[in-house]
Design a protein around this motif. Sequence first.
Motif, short mmCIF file in Angstrom:
data_model
loop_
_atom_site.label_atom_id
_atom_site.label_comp_id
_atom_site.label_asym_id
_atom_site.label_seq_id
_atom_site.Cartn_x
_atom_site.Cartn_y
_atom_site.Cartn_z
N PRO B 14 50.68 44.83 36.76
CA PRO B 14 50.21 43.94 37.84
C PRO B 14 49.09 43.04 37.32
CG PRO B 14 50.42 46.20 38.63
CD PRO B 14 50.58 46.25 37.13
N VAL B 15 49.16 41.77 37.65
CA VAL B 15 48.16 40.83 37.15
C VAL B 15 47.07 40.62 38.20
CG1 VAL B 15 49.81 39.65 35.66
CG2 VAL B 15 49.43 38.79 37.98
N PRO B 16 45.82 40.52 37.75
CA PRO B 16 44.74 40.27 38.70
C PRO B 16 44.92 38.92 39.38
CG PRO B 16 43.95 40.12 36.43
CD PRO B 16 45.36 40.62 36.36
N VAL B 17 44.63 38.88 40.67
CA VAL B 17 44.70 37.63 41.42
C VAL B 17 43.27 37.14 41.66
CG1 VAL B 17 45.51 36.52 43.53
CG2 VAL B 17 46.81 38.42 42.55
N PRO B 18 42.84 36.13 40.89
CA PRO B 18 41.45 35.66 41.05
C PRO B 18 41.23 35.12 42.46
CG PRO B 18 42.45 34.77 39.05
CD PRO B 18 43.56 35.38 39.85
N ASP B 19 40.01 35.31 42.95
CA ASP B 19 39.64 34.71 44.23
C ASP B 19 38.37 33.90 44.03
OD1 ASP B 19 37.44 36.56 44.36
OD2 ASP B 19 38.84 38.06 45.15
N THR B 22 35.77 35.81 42.03
CA THR B 22 36.10 36.40 40.73
C THR B 22 36.69 35.41 39.74
OG1 THR B 22 38.35 37.05 41.37
CG2 THR B 22 36.57 38.59 41.91
N PHE B 25 35.11 34.97 36.27
CA PHE B 25 35.27 36.14 35.40
C PHE B 25 36.61 36.08 34.67
CE2 PHE B 25 36.86 40.42 34.59
CZ PHE B 25 35.77 41.07 34.04
N TRP B 26 37.66 35.78 35.42
CA TRP B 26 39.00 35.78 34.81
C TRP B 26 39.21 34.56 33.93
CZ3 TRP B 26 40.69 40.31 34.56
CH2 TRP B 26 40.54 41.22 35.63
N PRO B 48 32.05 44.43 40.82
CA PRO B 48 32.69 43.13 40.99
C PRO B 48 31.75 42.10 41.61
CG PRO B 48 34.11 44.90 41.78
CD PRO B 48 32.78 45.51 41.50
N PRO B 49 32.05 40.82 41.38
CA PRO B 49 31.17 39.75 41.84
C PRO B 49 30.99 39.76 43.37
CG PRO B 49 32.76 38.92 40.25
CD PRO B 49 33.19 40.31 40.59
N ILE B 138 42.98 40.29 30.26
CA ILE B 138 42.01 41.21 30.86
C ILE B 138 41.11 41.76 29.74
CG2 ILE B 138 43.54 41.82 32.78
CD1 ILE B 138 44.07 44.53 31.36
N PRO B 139 39.84 41.97 30.03
CA PRO B 139 38.97 42.60 29.04
C PRO B 139 39.43 44.03 28.76
CG PRO B 139 37.68 41.59 30.80
CD PRO B 139 39.10 41.63 31.26
#
Lengths: 388, 146
Positions: B14-19, B22, B25-26, B48-49, B138-139
Amino acid sequence: MQRAKAAVVGLGNSRVFRRADVPLGALAVEACRAAITDAGLSISDIDGITTAPVQPFDGAGDIDGINYVTTGFAIEALGIDPTWSEQGDVMVTQTFLQAANAVAAGACKYALVFRALHNPTGRYGRIDATEAPGAAQFTVPYGLGAVTGIALVEQKYIATYGAKREDLGKFIVRNRQNAMNWEYGYWAQHRPELLTLDDYMTSRMISEPMCIHDCDIPIQGAAAFVLTSAERARDLPHKPAYILGTAVAPTFWRRKSGGPIPPLDQYMAIGRDMAAKLYANAGISREDIDVVNFYDGFSVVTPFWAECFGLCPEGEAFAWVADPDIPLNTSSGNLGAGRMHGCPHLMDGAMQVMGRSGVRQVENARVSVVAIAPNNIGGGVVFSSEPN
Amino acid sequence: MTAIDTTTQTIGKPVPVPDEMTAPFWEAARQHRLVIQQCSDCETFHHPPVGICSQCLSIDLQFVDVSGRGYVYSYSIVRDQRLPAFDDLMPYIVAEVRLHDAPGVRLLSNLPGTAIDDVHCGMEVEVDFEEIAPDVVIPQFRKAAF
Protein backbone atom coordinates in the motif's frame (compact mmCIF):
# COMPACT_ATOMS: atom_id res chain seq x y z
CA MET A 1 -20.60 11.65 52.63
CA GLN A 2 -21.65 8.95 50.24
CA ARG A 3 -19.00 8.63 47.56
CA ALA A 4 -20.71 6.46 44.97
CA LYS A 5 -23.17 8.32 42.76
CA ALA A 6 -23.94 5.48 40.31
CA ALA A 7 -24.20 1.71 40.31
CA VAL A 8 -24.56 -1.30 38.05
CA VAL A 9 -27.89 -3.02 38.67
CA GLY A 10 -28.35 -5.32 35.67
CA LEU A 11 -26.19 -7.45 33.39
CA GLY A 12 -26.92 -9.30 30.17
CA ASN A 13 -25.16 -11.39 27.56
CA SER A 14 -26.23 -12.64 24.16
CA ARG A 15 -25.33 -16.04 22.83
CA VAL A 16 -21.88 -15.94 21.27
CA PHE A 17 -20.71 -17.42 17.98
CA ARG A 18 -17.41 -17.76 16.20
CA ARG A 19 -18.89 -16.18 13.07
CA ALA A 20 -21.91 -14.11 12.10
CA ASP A 21 -24.46 -16.94 12.39
CA VAL A 22 -27.01 -14.59 13.92
CA PRO A 23 -27.22 -10.90 12.89
CA LEU A 24 -25.34 -8.62 15.26
CA GLY A 25 -28.36 -6.36 15.78
CA ALA A 26 -30.38 -9.34 17.03
CA LEU A 27 -27.63 -10.29 19.47
CA ALA A 28 -27.38 -6.72 20.76
CA VAL A 29 -31.13 -6.70 21.43
CA GLU A 30 -30.83 -10.10 23.13
CA ALA A 31 -28.12 -8.83 25.50
CA CYS A 32 -29.97 -5.57 26.22
CA ARG A 33 -33.26 -7.32 27.03
CA ALA A 34 -31.42 -9.73 29.32
CA ALA A 35 -29.77 -6.87 31.21
CA ILE A 36 -33.05 -4.97 31.60
CA THR A 37 -34.83 -8.09 32.90
CA ASP A 38 -31.90 -8.82 35.22
CA ALA A 39 -32.28 -5.34 36.71
CA GLY A 40 -35.96 -6.01 37.45
CA LEU A 41 -36.97 -3.31 34.98
CA SER A 42 -38.96 -3.16 31.77
CA ILE A 43 -38.19 -1.51 28.44
CA SER A 44 -40.30 1.52 29.33
CA ASP A 45 -38.08 2.22 32.36
CA ILE A 46 -34.97 2.72 30.21
CA ASP A 47 -34.51 6.41 29.45
CA GLY A 48 -30.79 6.50 28.63
CA ILE A 49 -28.64 4.51 26.19
CA THR A 50 -25.13 4.48 24.75
CA THR A 51 -22.78 2.18 22.87
CA ALA A 52 -19.42 2.06 21.12
CA PRO A 53 -20.33 0.89 17.62
CA VAL A 54 -16.80 0.93 16.16
CA GLN A 55 -15.35 -2.47 15.28
CA PRO A 56 -11.70 -2.98 16.19
CA PHE A 57 -10.48 -4.00 12.75
CA ASP A 58 -10.52 -2.87 9.13
CA GLY A 59 -13.03 -4.18 6.64
CA ALA A 60 -15.84 -4.87 9.12
CA GLY A 61 -18.44 -3.57 6.67
CA ASP A 62 -20.80 -0.66 7.09
CA ILE A 63 -24.32 -1.99 7.55
CA ASP A 64 -25.93 -0.94 10.84
CA GLY A 65 -27.38 -3.97 12.62
CA ILE A 66 -25.22 -6.37 10.59
CA ASN A 67 -21.60 -5.22 10.81
CA TYR A 68 -21.97 -2.97 13.85
CA VAL A 69 -24.79 -1.67 16.02
CA THR A 70 -25.42 2.00 16.71
CA THR A 71 -27.32 3.60 19.56
CA GLY A 72 -29.92 4.66 16.99
CA PHE A 73 -30.53 1.09 15.83
CA ALA A 74 -30.94 -0.12 19.40
CA ILE A 75 -33.40 2.66 20.27
CA GLU A 76 -35.62 1.60 17.39
CA ALA A 77 -35.18 -2.13 17.79
CA LEU A 78 -35.78 -2.12 21.54
CA GLY A 79 -38.55 0.45 21.33
CA ILE A 80 -37.19 2.76 23.99
CA ASP A 81 -37.80 6.49 24.29
CA PRO A 82 -34.67 7.99 25.86
CA THR A 83 -34.19 11.44 27.32
CA TRP A 84 -30.42 10.83 27.09
CA SER A 85 -28.59 9.02 24.30
CA GLU A 86 -24.96 9.03 23.30
CA GLN A 87 -22.40 7.14 21.26
CA GLY A 88 -18.75 6.62 22.09
CA ASP A 89 -15.34 5.71 20.76
CA VAL A 90 -13.99 2.20 20.30
CA MET A 91 -13.78 1.02 23.93
CA VAL A 92 -16.72 0.04 26.14
CA THR A 93 -15.17 1.77 29.15
CA GLN A 94 -15.70 5.27 27.85
CA THR A 95 -19.37 4.62 27.11
CA PHE A 96 -19.75 2.94 30.49
CA LEU A 97 -18.40 6.11 32.10
CA GLN A 98 -20.75 8.26 29.99
CA ALA A 99 -23.67 6.26 31.35
CA ALA A 100 -22.41 6.46 34.95
CA ASN A 101 -22.10 10.21 34.62
CA ALA A 102 -25.54 10.50 32.99
CA VAL A 103 -27.35 8.71 35.82
CA ALA A 104 -25.31 10.53 38.47
CA ALA A 105 -26.14 13.90 36.93
CA GLY A 106 -29.80 13.07 36.50
CA ALA A 107 -29.71 13.16 32.69
CA CYS A 108 -31.65 9.89 32.88
CA LYS A 109 -32.84 7.42 35.51
CA TYR A 110 -31.83 4.07 34.02
CA ALA A 111 -29.06 3.94 31.42
CA LEU A 112 -28.34 1.02 29.15
CA VAL A 113 -24.77 0.44 27.93
CA PHE A 114 -24.19 -2.24 25.34
CA ARG A 115 -21.34 -3.44 23.15
CA ALA A 116 -21.71 -5.67 20.09
CA LEU A 117 -18.68 -7.29 18.46
CA HIS A 118 -18.76 -8.57 14.90
CA ASN A 119 -16.83 -11.36 13.21
CA PRO A 120 -17.65 -11.64 9.52
CA THR A 121 -17.07 -14.73 7.43
CA GLY A 122 -13.71 -14.84 5.69
CA ARG A 123 -10.40 -13.84 7.15
CA TYR A 124 -10.72 -11.33 10.00
CA GLY A 125 -9.49 -7.88 9.18
CA ARG A 126 -7.85 -8.72 5.86
CA ILE A 127 -6.68 -5.43 4.36
CA ASP A 128 -6.72 -5.44 0.57
CA ALA A 129 -6.21 -1.70 0.26
CA THR A 130 -3.56 -0.46 -2.15
CA GLU A 131 -3.37 2.94 -0.50
CA ALA A 132 -2.53 4.09 3.02
CA PRO A 133 -4.15 7.44 3.90
CA GLY A 134 -4.26 9.29 7.21
CA ALA A 135 -2.37 7.78 10.14
CA ALA A 136 -1.80 4.61 8.08
CA GLN A 137 0.67 6.53 5.87
CA PHE A 138 3.39 5.93 8.41
CA THR A 139 2.53 2.37 9.42
CA VAL A 140 0.86 0.27 6.72
CA PRO A 141 3.63 0.68 4.06
CA TYR A 142 5.88 -1.07 6.59
CA GLY A 143 3.50 -3.95 7.17
CA LEU A 144 2.56 -2.88 10.70
CA GLY A 145 -0.66 -4.46 11.96
CA ALA A 146 -2.37 -4.43 15.34
CA VAL A 147 -0.46 -7.41 16.75
CA THR A 148 2.91 -5.97 15.72
CA GLY A 149 2.03 -2.67 17.39
CA ILE A 150 1.81 -4.27 20.83
CA ALA A 151 4.57 -6.78 20.05
CA LEU A 152 6.99 -3.84 19.80
CA VAL A 153 6.04 -2.86 23.37
CA GLU A 154 6.42 -6.41 24.68
CA GLN A 155 9.78 -6.94 22.96
CA LYS A 156 11.15 -3.77 24.54
CA TYR A 157 9.91 -4.89 27.97
CA ILE A 158 11.60 -8.29 27.55
CA ALA A 159 14.82 -6.67 26.33
CA THR A 160 14.83 -4.13 29.16
CA TYR A 161 13.94 -6.34 32.13
CA GLY A 162 14.65 -9.91 31.03
CA ALA A 163 10.97 -10.79 31.43
CA LYS A 164 10.18 -14.40 30.50
CA ARG A 165 7.53 -15.58 28.04
CA GLU A 166 7.19 -18.70 30.21
CA ASP A 167 5.73 -16.53 32.96
CA LEU A 168 3.21 -15.00 30.59
CA GLY A 169 2.41 -18.55 29.47
CA LYS A 170 1.64 -19.64 33.03
CA PHE A 171 -0.91 -16.82 33.26
CA ILE A 172 -2.49 -17.84 29.96
CA VAL A 173 -2.70 -21.52 30.90
CA ARG A 174 -4.43 -20.65 34.19
CA ASN A 175 -6.67 -18.15 32.45
CA ARG A 176 -7.99 -20.85 30.12
CA GLN A 177 -9.01 -22.81 33.21
CA ASN A 178 -10.85 -19.69 34.43
CA ALA A 179 -12.53 -19.52 31.02
CA MET A 180 -14.38 -22.75 31.74
CA ASN A 181 -16.12 -20.87 34.58
CA TRP A 182 -17.19 -17.97 32.34
CA GLU A 183 -20.41 -19.49 31.07
CA TYR A 184 -21.09 -16.58 28.70
CA GLY A 185 -17.85 -17.06 26.79
CA TYR A 186 -16.80 -18.65 23.54
CA TRP A 187 -14.36 -21.19 24.96
CA ALA A 188 -16.74 -22.46 27.67
CA GLN A 189 -19.67 -22.71 25.26
CA HIS A 190 -18.03 -23.98 22.10
CA ARG A 191 -14.53 -25.30 22.74
CA PRO A 192 -13.94 -26.39 26.35
CA GLU A 193 -10.23 -27.01 25.71
CA LEU A 194 -7.48 -26.46 28.26
CA LEU A 195 -3.91 -25.41 27.44
CA THR A 196 -0.56 -26.59 28.73
CA LEU A 197 2.56 -24.48 29.08
CA ASP A 198 4.08 -26.58 26.33
CA ASP A 199 1.11 -25.71 24.07
CA TYR A 200 1.87 -22.06 24.69
CA MET A 201 5.62 -22.23 24.22
CA THR A 202 5.40 -24.21 20.98
CA SER A 203 2.44 -22.43 19.41
CA ARG A 204 2.53 -20.48 16.17
CA MET A 205 4.18 -17.07 16.29
CA ILE A 206 2.14 -14.17 14.92
CA SER A 207 4.47 -11.25 15.49
CA GLU A 208 7.37 -12.14 17.77
CA PRO A 209 7.34 -12.29 20.73
CA MET A 210 3.57 -12.72 20.44
CA CYS A 211 2.09 -16.09 19.57
CA ILE A 212 -1.46 -17.16 18.71
CA HIS A 213 -2.38 -17.71 22.39
CA ASP A 214 -1.44 -14.11 23.19
CA CYS A 215 -4.34 -12.94 21.00
CA ASP A 216 -8.05 -13.18 21.80
CA ILE A 217 -10.25 -15.06 19.34
CA PRO A 218 -12.65 -12.90 17.28
CA ILE A 219 -16.30 -13.79 17.93
CA GLN A 220 -19.79 -12.46 17.29
CA GLY A 221 -21.67 -11.47 20.42
CA ALA A 222 -23.01 -8.69 22.62
CA ALA A 223 -23.10 -7.70 26.28
CA ALA A 224 -25.12 -5.07 28.14
CA PHE A 225 -25.24 -3.27 31.48
CA VAL A 226 -27.96 -1.28 33.24
CA LEU A 227 -26.77 1.59 35.41
CA THR A 228 -28.71 3.85 37.71
CA SER A 229 -28.07 6.32 40.50
CA ALA A 230 -26.82 4.98 43.82
CA GLU A 231 -30.11 6.04 45.45
CA ARG A 232 -32.36 4.24 42.93
CA ALA A 233 -30.08 1.19 42.94
CA ARG A 234 -31.15 0.27 46.46
CA ASP A 235 -34.73 -0.36 45.36
CA LEU A 236 -33.88 -2.98 42.71
CA PRO A 237 -33.62 -6.78 43.12
CA HIS A 238 -29.85 -7.23 43.12
CA LYS A 239 -27.33 -5.88 45.56
CA PRO A 240 -25.79 -3.05 43.48
CA ALA A 241 -22.20 -2.79 42.27
CA TYR A 242 -21.46 0.78 43.32
CA ILE A 243 -19.11 2.75 41.11
CA LEU A 244 -16.63 4.19 43.57
CA GLY A 245 -14.40 5.87 41.01
CA THR A 246 -13.40 6.07 37.37
CA ALA A 247 -10.52 7.35 35.26
CA VAL A 248 -9.50 7.38 31.61
CA ALA A 249 -6.21 7.98 29.85
CA PRO A 250 -6.17 11.45 28.28
CA THR A 251 -7.35 11.26 24.70
CA PHE A 252 -4.37 13.25 23.46
CA TRP A 253 -2.26 10.10 23.66
CA ARG A 254 -4.25 8.71 20.78
CA ARG A 255 -3.17 11.63 18.66
CA LYS A 256 0.43 11.64 19.85
CA SER A 257 1.25 7.99 19.54
CA GLY A 258 2.07 8.14 15.83
CA GLY A 259 1.00 4.56 15.42
CA PRO A 260 -1.47 2.21 17.00
CA ILE A 261 0.45 1.85 20.27
CA PRO A 262 2.97 4.21 21.91
CA PRO A 263 6.48 2.96 22.71
CA LEU A 264 7.11 1.20 26.04
CA ASP A 265 8.33 4.22 28.01
CA GLN A 266 5.31 6.34 27.07
CA TYR A 267 2.95 3.36 27.29
CA MET A 268 3.87 2.66 30.91
CA ALA A 269 3.88 6.34 31.88
CA ILE A 270 0.31 6.67 30.58
CA GLY A 271 -0.79 3.59 32.55
CA ARG A 272 0.86 4.68 35.81
CA ASP A 273 -0.76 8.07 35.44
CA MET A 274 -4.21 6.59 34.86
CA ALA A 275 -3.86 4.11 37.73
CA ALA A 276 -2.86 6.91 40.12
CA LYS A 277 -5.87 8.94 39.02
CA LEU A 278 -8.19 5.98 39.47
CA TYR A 279 -6.90 5.29 42.97
CA ALA A 280 -7.36 8.97 43.85
CA ASN A 281 -10.78 9.28 42.23
CA ALA A 282 -12.05 6.19 44.06
CA GLY A 283 -10.31 7.06 47.32
CA ILE A 284 -8.71 3.64 47.63
CA SER A 285 -5.19 2.24 47.73
CA ARG A 286 -3.60 -1.03 46.68
CA GLU A 287 -4.31 -2.60 50.09
CA ASP A 288 -8.05 -2.17 49.60
CA ILE A 289 -8.23 -4.27 46.43
CA ASP A 290 -9.91 -7.68 46.65
CA VAL A 291 -9.96 -8.65 42.96
CA VAL A 292 -8.68 -7.22 39.66
CA ASN A 293 -9.77 -7.70 36.06
CA PHE A 294 -7.23 -6.26 33.63
CA TYR A 295 -7.71 -6.14 29.87
CA ASP A 296 -6.16 -8.93 27.81
CA GLY A 297 -7.19 -8.46 24.19
CA PHE A 298 -3.49 -8.99 23.81
CA SER A 299 -2.15 -11.00 26.76
CA VAL A 300 0.66 -8.62 27.61
CA VAL A 301 -1.76 -5.79 28.36
CA THR A 302 -2.67 -7.56 31.63
CA PRO A 303 0.80 -7.60 33.25
CA PHE A 304 1.41 -4.05 32.09
CA TRP A 305 -1.71 -2.88 33.95
CA ALA A 306 -0.64 -4.87 37.02
CA GLU A 307 2.67 -3.02 37.07
CA CYS A 308 1.02 0.34 36.44
CA PHE A 309 -1.30 -0.23 39.42
CA GLY A 310 1.74 -0.93 41.59
CA LEU A 311 0.86 -4.59 42.18
CA CYS A 312 4.47 -5.58 41.43
CA PRO A 313 7.85 -3.86 41.17
CA GLU A 314 8.96 -2.38 37.84
CA GLY A 315 10.07 -5.08 35.42
CA GLU A 316 8.44 -7.95 37.31
CA ALA A 317 5.00 -7.90 35.71
CA PHE A 318 5.30 -11.21 33.87
CA ALA A 319 6.41 -12.97 37.06
CA TRP A 320 3.50 -11.36 38.93
CA VAL A 321 0.80 -12.58 36.56
CA ALA A 322 2.36 -16.05 36.68
CA ASP A 323 1.68 -16.14 40.43
CA PRO A 324 -0.49 -13.17 41.43
CA ASP A 325 -1.16 -12.36 45.09
CA ILE A 326 -4.56 -10.82 44.25
CA PRO A 327 -7.26 -12.79 42.36
CA LEU A 328 -6.60 -11.88 38.72
CA ASN A 329 -9.01 -11.90 35.77
CA THR A 330 -11.76 -13.93 37.42
CA SER A 331 -13.79 -13.17 34.27
CA SER A 332 -11.12 -14.90 32.15
CA GLY A 333 -11.16 -11.72 30.09
CA ASN A 334 -11.10 -11.58 26.34
CA LEU A 335 -8.66 -14.49 26.17
CA GLY A 336 -11.26 -16.64 27.90
CA ALA A 337 -14.51 -15.18 26.59
CA GLY A 338 -13.47 -14.30 23.04
CA ARG A 339 -13.11 -10.79 21.65
CA MET A 340 -15.75 -9.06 23.79
CA HIS A 341 -13.52 -6.03 24.21
CA GLY A 342 -13.49 -5.58 27.95
CA CYS A 343 -17.12 -6.51 28.65
CA PRO A 344 -16.20 -9.65 30.63
CA HIS A 345 -13.82 -7.62 32.81
CA LEU A 346 -16.46 -5.01 33.62
CA MET A 347 -19.11 -7.65 34.11
CA ASP A 348 -17.35 -9.96 36.53
CA GLY A 349 -15.75 -6.91 38.11
CA ALA A 350 -19.27 -5.80 39.00
CA MET A 351 -20.60 -9.30 39.79
CA GLN A 352 -17.83 -9.92 42.33
CA VAL A 353 -18.96 -7.06 44.58
CA MET A 354 -22.62 -7.96 43.96
CA GLY A 355 -21.81 -11.44 45.30
CA ARG A 356 -23.08 -12.98 42.05
CA SER A 357 -19.94 -14.62 40.67
CA GLY A 358 -20.84 -18.18 41.68
CA VAL A 359 -17.87 -20.53 41.29
CA ARG A 360 -15.72 -17.51 40.39
CA GLN A 361 -16.65 -15.66 43.58
CA VAL A 362 -13.80 -14.19 45.62
CA GLU A 363 -14.75 -14.48 49.26
CA ASN A 364 -15.84 -11.18 50.83
CA ALA A 365 -15.01 -9.24 47.68
CA ARG A 366 -15.66 -5.63 48.59
CA VAL A 367 -13.46 -3.64 46.21
CA SER A 368 -12.97 -4.70 42.60
CA VAL A 369 -10.66 -2.90 40.17
CA VAL A 370 -11.11 -3.05 36.39
CA ALA A 371 -8.85 -1.55 33.72
CA ILE A 372 -9.77 -1.86 30.07
CA ALA A 373 -7.83 -1.50 26.82
CA PRO A 374 -4.17 -0.89 26.09
CA ASN A 375 -2.92 1.94 28.30
CA ASN A 376 -3.05 4.65 25.64
CA ILE A 377 -6.81 4.25 25.23
CA GLY A 378 -7.29 2.94 28.74
CA GLY A 379 -10.14 3.38 31.16
CA GLY A 380 -10.69 2.11 34.67
CA VAL A 381 -13.50 1.54 37.13
CA VAL A 382 -13.52 0.72 40.84
CA PHE A 383 -16.59 -1.22 41.94
CA SER A 384 -17.58 -1.52 45.58
CA SER A 385 -20.13 -3.54 47.51
CA GLU A 386 -20.79 -0.45 49.62
CA PRO A 387 -21.52 3.09 48.44
CA ASN A 388 -18.83 4.55 50.73
CA MET B 1 23.14 6.48 0.67
CA THR B 2 21.98 4.28 -2.15
CA ALA B 3 18.55 3.13 -3.13
CA ILE B 4 17.71 -0.44 -2.18
CA ASP B 5 16.96 -2.79 -5.02
CA THR B 6 13.70 -4.27 -3.88
CA THR B 7 12.07 -4.65 -7.26
CA THR B 8 11.26 -8.27 -6.61
CA GLN B 9 9.85 -7.67 -3.15
CA THR B 10 7.71 -4.59 -3.11
CA ILE B 11 4.94 -5.14 -5.62
CA GLY B 12 1.61 -4.18 -4.20
CA LYS B 13 2.62 -2.60 -0.91
CA PRO B 14 0.00 0.00 0.00
CA VAL B 15 1.36 3.42 -0.93
CA PRO B 16 1.15 6.39 1.42
CA VAL B 17 -1.40 9.00 0.38
CA PRO B 18 0.10 12.42 1.13
CA ASP B 19 -2.21 15.04 2.57
CA GLU B 20 -1.89 18.75 3.25
CA MET B 21 0.25 18.19 6.33
CA THR B 22 2.36 15.24 5.18
CA ALA B 23 3.07 16.15 1.53
CA PRO B 24 6.46 17.80 2.26
CA PHE B 25 7.62 14.67 4.11
CA TRP B 26 6.81 12.40 1.18
CA GLU B 27 8.15 14.81 -1.43
CA ALA B 28 11.47 14.92 0.46
CA ALA B 29 11.50 11.12 0.66
CA ARG B 30 11.01 10.99 -3.10
CA GLN B 31 14.21 13.06 -3.31
CA HIS B 32 15.91 10.66 -0.86
CA ARG B 33 15.95 13.21 1.95
CA LEU B 34 14.63 12.61 5.45
CA VAL B 35 12.85 15.65 6.84
CA ILE B 36 10.93 16.01 10.10
CA GLN B 37 8.49 18.75 10.93
CA GLN B 38 9.75 21.17 13.58
CA CYS B 39 8.16 24.16 15.29
CA SER B 40 10.14 27.26 14.30
CA ASP B 41 9.30 28.96 17.57
CA CYS B 42 9.85 26.35 20.29
CA GLU B 43 11.86 23.80 18.22
CA THR B 44 9.66 20.84 19.17
CA PHE B 45 9.69 18.06 16.57
CA HIS B 46 6.35 16.63 15.44
CA HIS B 47 5.86 13.33 13.65
CA PRO B 48 3.42 12.57 12.16
CA PRO B 49 3.14 16.22 11.10
CA VAL B 50 0.61 18.51 12.79
CA GLY B 51 -1.29 21.69 11.91
CA ILE B 52 -0.40 23.64 15.04
CA CYS B 53 2.30 23.16 17.66
CA SER B 54 0.66 21.71 20.78
CA GLN B 55 3.54 23.03 22.94
CA CYS B 56 3.47 26.73 22.02
CA LEU B 57 0.47 27.06 19.67
CA SER B 58 2.63 28.35 16.83
CA ILE B 59 1.58 27.62 13.27
CA ASP B 60 5.07 28.42 12.02
CA LEU B 61 6.07 24.83 11.34
CA GLN B 62 8.70 23.79 8.86
CA PHE B 63 10.29 20.60 7.64
CA VAL B 64 13.98 20.37 8.47
CA ASP B 65 16.59 17.94 7.19
CA VAL B 66 17.81 15.51 9.84
CA SER B 67 20.91 13.31 9.82
CA GLY B 68 18.91 10.12 9.48
CA ARG B 69 20.94 8.46 12.21
CA GLY B 70 19.21 6.71 15.05
CA TYR B 71 18.80 3.44 16.89
CA VAL B 72 16.38 0.53 17.07
CA TYR B 73 14.17 1.16 20.10
CA SER B 74 12.22 -2.07 19.62
CA TYR B 75 11.33 -4.55 16.91
CA SER B 76 9.12 -7.49 16.03
CA ILE B 77 9.51 -10.37 13.59
CA VAL B 78 6.24 -10.64 11.69
CA ARG B 79 5.15 -14.18 10.81
CA ASP B 80 1.42 -13.66 10.24
CA GLN B 81 -0.45 -10.50 9.30
CA ARG B 82 -3.35 -9.13 7.28
CA LEU B 83 -1.78 -7.35 4.29
CA PRO B 84 -1.60 -9.55 1.18
CA ALA B 85 1.31 -7.48 -0.17
CA PHE B 86 3.46 -8.69 2.71
CA ASP B 87 2.55 -12.38 2.54
CA ASP B 88 5.59 -13.31 0.46
CA LEU B 89 7.94 -11.18 2.56
CA MET B 90 7.35 -13.05 5.82
CA PRO B 91 9.10 -13.39 8.11
CA TYR B 92 10.05 -9.73 8.06
CA ILE B 93 11.21 -7.15 10.58
CA VAL B 94 9.22 -4.17 11.77
CA ALA B 95 11.52 -1.94 13.80
CA GLU B 96 10.72 1.20 15.74
CA VAL B 97 13.55 3.65 15.13
CA ARG B 98 14.30 6.72 17.21
CA LEU B 99 16.31 9.51 15.64
CA HIS B 100 19.38 10.91 17.40
CA ASP B 101 18.79 14.49 16.35
CA ALA B 102 14.98 14.72 16.51
CA PRO B 103 13.98 13.93 20.11
CA GLY B 104 10.65 12.18 20.54
CA VAL B 105 10.33 11.16 16.91
CA ARG B 106 9.88 7.53 16.01
CA LEU B 107 9.75 6.02 12.55
CA LEU B 108 9.13 2.48 11.43
CA SER B 109 11.44 0.47 9.21
CA ASN B 110 11.76 -3.05 7.87
CA LEU B 111 15.56 -2.82 8.21
CA PRO B 112 16.30 -4.06 4.69
CA GLY B 113 19.59 -5.94 4.58
CA THR B 114 19.37 -7.05 8.22
CA ALA B 115 18.69 -10.74 8.87
CA ILE B 116 15.90 -11.47 11.33
CA ASP B 117 18.41 -13.07 13.71
CA ASP B 118 20.64 -10.00 13.74
CA VAL B 119 18.24 -7.28 14.86
CA HIS B 120 18.42 -6.14 18.47
CA CYS B 121 17.30 -3.22 20.61
CA GLY B 122 19.89 -0.48 20.56
CA MET B 123 21.24 -1.30 17.09
CA GLU B 124 22.58 1.84 15.40
CA VAL B 125 20.95 2.58 12.05
CA GLU B 126 21.01 5.18 9.31
CA VAL B 127 18.36 6.19 6.86
CA ASP B 128 17.99 4.66 3.42
CA PHE B 129 15.16 4.82 0.91
CA GLU B 130 12.95 2.26 -0.76
CA GLU B 131 10.94 2.88 -3.92
CA ILE B 132 7.78 0.84 -3.31
CA ALA B 133 6.02 1.98 -6.50
CA PRO B 134 7.05 4.21 -9.42
CA ASP B 135 7.98 7.56 -7.86
CA VAL B 136 6.75 6.49 -4.42
CA VAL B 137 9.60 6.36 -1.92
CA ILE B 138 9.46 5.56 1.79
CA PRO B 139 12.27 6.05 4.30
CA GLN B 140 13.88 2.84 5.53
CA PHE B 141 16.86 2.29 7.80
CA ARG B 142 19.82 -0.02 7.57
CA LYS B 143 22.48 -1.05 10.03
CA ALA B 144 24.88 1.87 10.45
CA ALA B 145 28.22 1.56 8.72
CA PHE B 146 30.14 3.24 11.53
